[in-house]
Enzyme design. Structure first.
Site, PDB file in Angstrom:
ATOM      1  N   SER A  46       1.189  -1.638   0.107  1.00  0.00           N
ATOM      2  CA  SER A  46      -0.356  -0.131   0.015  1.00  0.00           C
ATOM      3  C   SER A  46       0.429   1.298   0.176  1.00  0.00           C
ATOM      4  CB  SER A  46      -1.591  -0.258   1.334  1.00  0.00           C
ATOM      5  OG  SER A  46      -0.362   0.203   2.901  1.00  0.00           O
ATOM      6  N   ASP A 322      -3.020   7.121   8.427  1.00  0.00           N
ATOM      7  CA  ASP A 322      -3.697   6.630   9.541  1.00  0.00           C
ATOM      8  C   ASP A 322      -2.899   5.709  10.242  1.00  0.00           C
ATOM      9  OD1 ASP A 322      -2.995   4.746   7.683  1.00  0.00           O
ATOM     10  OD2 ASP A 322      -4.555   4.494   6.991  1.00  0.00           O
ATOM     11  N   HIS A 325      -0.264   4.796   7.913  1.00  0.00           N
ATOM     12  CA  HIS A 325       0.774   5.091   6.164  1.00  0.00           C
ATOM     13  C   HIS A 325       0.925   6.353   6.316  1.00  0.00           C
ATOM     14  CE1 HIS A 325      -2.435   2.264   4.882  1.00  0.00           C
ATOM     15  NE2 HIS A 325      -1.198   1.762   3.836  1.00  0.00           N
TER      16      HIS A 325
END
Ligand code: NAG
Ligand code: NAG
Ligand code: NAG
Ligand code: NAG
Ligand code: NAG
Length: 346
Positions: A46, A322, A325
Site C-alpha cells: 500500500s 492513518d 500510512h
C-alpha cells in the site's frame, strides 16, 4: 523476543494491515512528451499502490481528500511516494494494473497491491511474485518492448506486511530465519525484475515500524518503539547486503536503495523538535485519521453509516495519515529527503 511481547504485539498489530492505496493516478501532473516518456513499473504494498485494491477503504472518504479531492484508491489523504517519483521522472503516475486499458499504459503500470507482501499474507491479493508475473505477461503480449524496458524504472516497496503476517502466524518466533528467507525471496524478485529488462530498480528500505501509530500507542504517542525499530534495522542490513551482492553480480548499479528508514525517522524527529518549541504543532506520531476501534481503519463506517474514525483539523500538518500510512505531507517530506538517491535513477 519474549513470548509475552510477541502476543501483545500480535494484538496491536492485528489491525495493522498495510493496505495499499493508490489510485488517483489518472490526474495529470502537467504536459509531458509521451513519446520520450520513461515508464515506471511499481511492485509491492500500500505504500506504493495507487489504486489496485478496489472495494477497500482506499476508495472511501476521507481518503483522497487533499488529492485528487475525492477517494481514488490511495490509502492517504493525497499523493504517495509513487506519485512523487513519477513527477520526478516527469511522467504521470502510472496506471494501476486494475484500471488499465488499451490507452493508459504509456507511463508504465502500477502492480502494487495494498496488504500484500513478498510472501502470501492474509490479504487475498497478488504477492510480489504474482505482480512480476503480470509484467511478464504484458511483455509476452508485446505491450512493452525491450527498448521500452531498457529506459524504464522499477519502484519496489514490500516486506512490512510480511512481518505483520508473521506475527499473526507465529513465524515471528523464529525471527532470524524468517528474515533471512524473506530477504532471499526479495533478492530473487529483484533479480527477476532486472532479468525482464529493467536497468534501474529503486528499492525502499523497511520503515522504522516502531514509529507506526499502531505501535507507538504503547508509548502514548510520545516515542517510536525502539525494539521494533531494531527489527527494521536488522532487515535493512540484510536487504542492503543482498542489494550490494546483486549490483556486484550485474557489474553496474542497477539496484538503488531508497532509505525510507532514515527519511521517516529524521522527518519525525524534526517535527518533534519543532513541536517542543511550539506546542500547537501536530504530534507527528499521531495519525490524522484515527480509527476508533482495533480492526477499523480510516474510512470504515458501521452498519448505521456512522464513521468509525476521527479526523484531525488539518492533514497537511500531520506526518501519519492513518495508523500505518504517511499523509501527503509526510510523503512529501520523505520525498525531499530521498532526492540524492533519486538522482541515481536518471
Ligand atoms: C482508459 O482509461 C482512461 C483513464 O485512465 C480513460 O480516460 C479512457 O477513457 C479509457 N479508455 C478506454 C479505451 O477505455
Ligand atoms: C505467491 O502467490 C502464488 C500464487 O498465489 C503462489 O503460487 C506462490 O507460492 C507465492 N509466492 C510466494 C513467494 O509466497
Ligand atoms: C499462496 O496463496 C495461494 C493462494 O492464493 C496458494 O495457492 C499458494 O500455495 C500460497 N503459497 C504459499 C507459498 O503459501
Ligand atoms: C563483489 O565481487 C567480488 C568478486 O567478483 C568479490 O571479491 C567481492 O567480495 C564482492 N563484494 C560483495 C559485496 O559481494
Ligand atoms: C506555532 O505554530 C502555529 C501553527 O500551529 C503558528 O501559527 C504560530 O505562529 C507558531 N508560533 C510560533 C511562536 O512560532
Amino acid at each position: 523476543m519474549a513470548k509475552q511481547i510477541v502476543s501483545i504485539i500480535s494484538v496491536l498489530l492485528f489491525s495493522f494491515m498495510i493496505f495499499s492505496e493508490v489510485k488517483g493516478a489518472k490526474k495529470s501532473y502537467g504536459i509531458y512528451d509521451t513519446n520520450t516518456a520513461k515508464k515506471l513499473f511499481v511492485f509491492g504494498d500500500s505504500y506504493v499502490d495507487s489504486g489496485n485494491f478496489l472495494h477497500s477503504e482506499s476508495y472511501k472518504p476521507p481518503n483522497g481528500m487533499t488529492f485528487p479531492g475525492s477517494p481514488a484508491g490511495r490509502f492517504c489523504d493525497g499523493r504517495i511516494i509513487t506519485d512523487y517519483i513519477a513527477s520526478y521522472l516527469k511522467i504521470e503516475s502510472p496506471t494501476p494494473y486494475a484500471l488499465r486499458n488499451s490507452s493508459n499504459m504509456q507511463y508504465g503500470i502500477n502492480f502494487a497491491y495494498g496488504g500484500t507482501g513478498i510472501f502470501n499474507t492474509s490479504i487475498d491479493g497478488p504477492n510480489m511474485t504474482v505482480q512480476i508475473d503480470s509484467l511478464e505477461k504484458l511483455i509476452q503480449q508485446n505491450i512493452y518492448t525491450k527498448i521500452d524496458l531498457q529506459s524504464s524504472i522499477a519502484l519496489v516497496n514490500a516486506g512490512g506486511n510480511d512481518y505483520t503476517n508473521a506475527l499473526k502466524t507465529g513465524r515471528f518466533l523464529d525471527l532470524p530465519a524468517f528474515m533471512e528467507s524473506l530477504v532471499k525471496q526479495m533478492s530473487v524478485n529483484l533479480n527477476r525484475i532486472h532479468s525482464l529488462g529493467i536497468n534501474k530498480v529503486a528499492v525502499g528500505s523497511l520503515i522504522p515500524i516502531g514509529c507506526l501509530p499502531t505501535l507507538n500507542a504503547i508509548s502514548f504517542r510520545t516515542n517510536c518503539i525502539g525494539l521494533f525499530n531494531l527489527v527494521s534495522q536488522d532487515h535493512n542490513k540484510k536487504l542492503l547486503e543482498a542489494i550490494q551482492k546483486l549490483n556486484n553480480q550485474t557489474g553496474k548499479s542497477v539496484f538503488i536503495t531508497l532509505d525510507l528508514y532514515n527519511s521517516f525517522l529524521s522527518t519525525i524527529e524534526t517535527m518533534q523538535k519543532k513541536r517542543a518549541e511550539n506546542s500547537t504543532l501536530m504530534n507527528p506520531l499521531q495519525p490524522c485519521c484515527d480509527a476508533k476501534n482495533l480492526g477499523d481503519s480510516c474510512g470504515t463506517v458501521n452498519a448505521k453509516g456512522e464513521k468509525q474514525y476521527s479526523l484531525c483539523e488539518n492533514p497537511k500538518v500531520s506526518f501519519f495519515w492513518d495508523n500505518v500510512h504517511p499523509s501527503q505531507n509526510g510523503w512529501s517530506a520523505v520525498y525531499t529527503m530521498l532526492q540524492p538517491s533519486l538522482a541515481q535513477l536518471t
